[in-house]
Design a protein around this motif. Structure first.
Motif, PDB file in Angstrom:
ATOM      1  N   LEU A   1       0.868  -1.180   0.000  1.00 12.44           N
ATOM      2  CA  LEU A   1       0.000   0.000   0.000  1.00 12.44           C
ATOM      3  C   LEU A   1       0.901   1.224   0.000  1.00 12.44           C
ATOM      4  CD1 LEU A   1      -3.203   0.650   2.129  1.00 12.44           C
ATOM      5  CD2 LEU A   1      -1.645   2.478   1.459  1.00 12.44           C
TER       6      LEU A   1
ATOM      7  N   MET B   1      -1.384   4.584   7.372  1.00 14.70           N
ATOM      8  CA  MET B   1      -1.883   3.512   6.508  1.00 14.70           C
ATOM      9  C   MET B   1      -0.841   2.903   5.585  1.00 14.70           C
ATOM     10  SD  MET B   1      -5.673   4.709   5.295  1.00 14.70           S
ATOM     11  CE  MET B   1      -5.953   3.102   4.538  1.00 14.70           C
TER      12      MET B   1
ATOM     13  N   THR C   1      -2.156  -1.548  -3.628  1.00 21.41           N
ATOM     14  CA  THR C   1      -3.059  -0.406  -3.463  1.00 21.41           C
ATOM     15  C   THR C   1      -2.278   0.904  -3.530  1.00 21.41           C
ATOM     16  OG1 THR C   1      -4.536  -1.720  -2.060  1.00 21.41           O
ATOM     17  CG2 THR C   1      -4.754   0.671  -1.924  1.00 21.41           C
TER      18      THR C   1
ATOM     19  N   ASP D   1       2.561   1.530   3.583  1.00 22.03           N
ATOM     20  CA  ASP D   1       3.858   0.867   3.738  1.00 22.03           C
ATOM     21  C   ASP D   1       4.977   1.817   3.336  1.00 22.03           C
ATOM     22  OD1 ASP D   1       2.875  -1.791   4.468  1.00 22.03           O
ATOM     23  OD2 ASP D   1       2.117  -1.863   2.421  1.00 22.03           O
TER      24      ASP D   1
ATOM     25  N   ARG E   1      -7.569  -0.796   5.487  1.00 26.03           N
ATOM     26  CA  ARG E   1      -6.253  -1.413   5.679  1.00 26.03           C
ATOM     27  C   ARG E   1      -6.400  -2.901   5.996  1.00 26.03           C
ATOM     28  NH1 ARG E   1      -1.292  -2.036   4.018  1.00 26.03           N
ATOM     29  NH2 ARG E   1       0.355  -1.448   5.473  1.00 26.03           N
ATOM     30  N   ARG E   2      -7.400  -3.264   6.786  1.00 29.29           N
ATOM     31  CA  ARG E   2      -7.636  -4.667   7.106  1.00 29.29           C
ATOM     32  C   ARG E   2      -7.950  -5.468   5.848  1.00 29.29           C
ATOM     33  NH1 ARG E   2     -11.975  -7.805   7.427  1.00 29.29           N
ATOM     34  NH2 ARG E   2     -13.422  -6.060   7.129  1.00 29.29           N
TER      35      ARG E   2
ATOM     36  N   GLN F   1     -10.363   3.983   7.738  1.00 27.14           N
ATOM     37  CA  GLN F   1      -8.940   3.740   7.467  1.00 27.14           C
ATOM     38  C   GLN F   1      -8.527   2.364   7.973  1.00 27.14           C
ATOM     39  OE1 GLN F   1      -7.029   7.028   9.391  1.00 27.14           O
ATOM     40  NE2 GLN F   1      -7.614   8.505   7.823  1.00 27.14           N
TER      41      GLN F   1
ATOM     42  N   GLN G   1      -7.320  -4.665   2.729  1.00 28.58           N
ATOM     43  CA  GLN G   1      -6.174  -4.656   1.820  1.00 28.58           C
ATOM     44  C   GLN G   1      -5.146  -5.704   2.221  1.00 28.58           C
ATOM     45  OE1 GLN G   1      -2.817  -3.283   2.534  1.00 28.58           O
ATOM     46  NE2 GLN G   1      -2.138  -3.726   0.437  1.00 28.58           N
ATOM     47  N   ARG G   2      -4.891  -5.835   3.507  1.00 34.35           N
ATOM     48  CA  ARG G   2      -3.908  -6.816   3.975  1.00 34.35           C
ATOM     49  C   ARG G   2      -4.430  -8.243   3.791  1.00 34.35           C
ATOM     50  NH1 ARG G   2      -1.340  -4.242   9.561  1.00 34.35           N
ATOM     51  NH2 ARG G   2       0.195  -2.909   8.532  1.00 34.35           N
TER      52      ARG G   2
END
Length: 363
Positions: free
Chosen positions: A39, A208, A195, A210, A185-186, A181, A188-189
């Motif tokens: 991300l 948020m 992303t 990386d 993020r949850r 947010q 996406q992981r």
């Protein structure tokens, strides 16, 4: 959570992207490698080129020069619907005359997916974003956060290889923004989907992403982890745009075998183990965060200053200082009995906390 949908992250490469808009440079010589499942936030003020760059990746805008690769494949000649990039807009762009279920299934139906399969996938996506109970409602019956969840579900329903988020939290209040947010993020992981997030909110990017690409005037000033950008800004713009920074003009001196020091016009000096990104002796600006400075009673080996104001801020104290050189500085320290506490009007000495980072820029 769904059992059948899994997004395998792919790398996204931007190679020397350049774009002119109405004669002006919107994006200039941007090269980024975004790893599979990463991300990355494009962060910067309005007009810096971050949304233009996102739209170029999506295929909504054709760049003037450079190459976009998704999963190792150059996609510059491909239309938006063949790039494998799904985008969630700030406005959500839901169809007001369709139910939540129909909105999520729309992209699938447009691609020729059968009605039963589209409904099943829509149900799966709504479960993922915790909106199953709202499938028969219309967008006007939903809150802003609920509409955003539906927009995310609709984008994910078509199995994009890359998820693009264009200021997705801008219309939400502070508490709801934090909840979303965390939720995005949850998801996406768990999906491992690559992303790209566009935002002007530094806290959002720092919490948020990386890695963050800090943009200014169409260029990337720094591309690094949130910690590196905060502690080791690559430019004065980054130092001042991210967080709070004290900018202290002085003169850099190099001491053989003993590091560096910055001497200040009003007296005193700060010792540095290293000087980066500028290590050339002469006029410099030292950039340091308020929590990286320490206060002590005035002494000959510290930078002289006077306390102008003390602000209690929860477990911390924020000191506003007037330096002997005429400049100002802010210092944040914990409100504990172990540290001396000063009042307005006190003469103090300013030091760099041991082991704390500071950045040096040419003056």
């Amino acid at each position: 959570m769904p059992t059948s949908f899994h997004a395998s992250g792919v790398a996204v490469e931007l190679d020397q992207i350049h774009h002119r808009y109405a004669g002006a440079v919107a994006v200039e010589s941007v090269s980024l490698h975004i790893g599979a499942g990463e991300l990355v936030a494009l962060l910067g003020p309005s007009g810096c080129g971050k949304t233009t760059l996102l739209r170029i990746v999506a295929g909504l805008m054709r760049q003037s020069g450079g190459t976009v690769r998704i999963g190792g494949e150059a996609v510059d000649a491909l239309p938006t619907n063949e790039r494998g990039a799904g985008i969630v807009f700030q406005s959500y762009a839901l169809f007001p005359h369709m139910t939540v279920e129909a909105n999520v299934a729309y992209g699938l139906r447009a691609r020729g997916v059968s009605s039963p399969e589209a409904r099943a996938t829509a149900a799966e996506m709504l479960a993922m974003v915790q909106m199953s109970a709202f499938s028969k409602r219309y967008p006007r019956e939903l809150s802003g956060g609920q509409q955003q969840r539906v927009a995310l579900a609709r984008t994910l329903a078509v199995r994009p290889r890359v998820l693009l988020l264009d200021e997705p939290f801008a219309a939400l209040d502070k508490n709801l923004r934090l909840d979303m947010q965390i939720e995005i993020r949850r998801i996406q992981r768990e999906l491992g989907i690559t992303t790209i997030l566009v935002t002007h909110d530094q806290e959002e990017a720092m919490s948020m992403a990386d890695r963050i690409a800090v943009m200014h005037a169409g260029r990337v000033e720094q591309f690094d982890t949130p910690e590196a950008i905060y502690d080791r800004p690559a430019s004065l713009f980054v130092a001042t745009f991210i967080g709070t920074a004290n900018l202290l003009p002085g003169r850099l001196a190099r001491h053989d075998g003993a590091g560096f020091s910055v001497d200040f016009d009003g007296g005193g000096r700060l010792a540095l183990a290293e000087a980066s990104p500028c290590s050339r002796a002469g006029a410099v600006v030292l950039a340091t965060r308020p929590e990286h400075l320490a206060l002590a009673p005035a002494s000959a080996d510290a930078v002289p200053a006077t306390v102008e104001m003390v602000l209690p801020l929860g477990p911390s104290l924020v000191y506003e200082l007037r330096l002997a050189s005429g400049g100002t500085a802010k210092v944040t320290q914990p409100r504990t009995a172990e540290l001396p506490r000063f009042s307005a009007g006190d003469a103090v000495g300013l030091r760099l906390r041991q082991g704390s980072p500071a950045s040096v820029f040419a003056g």
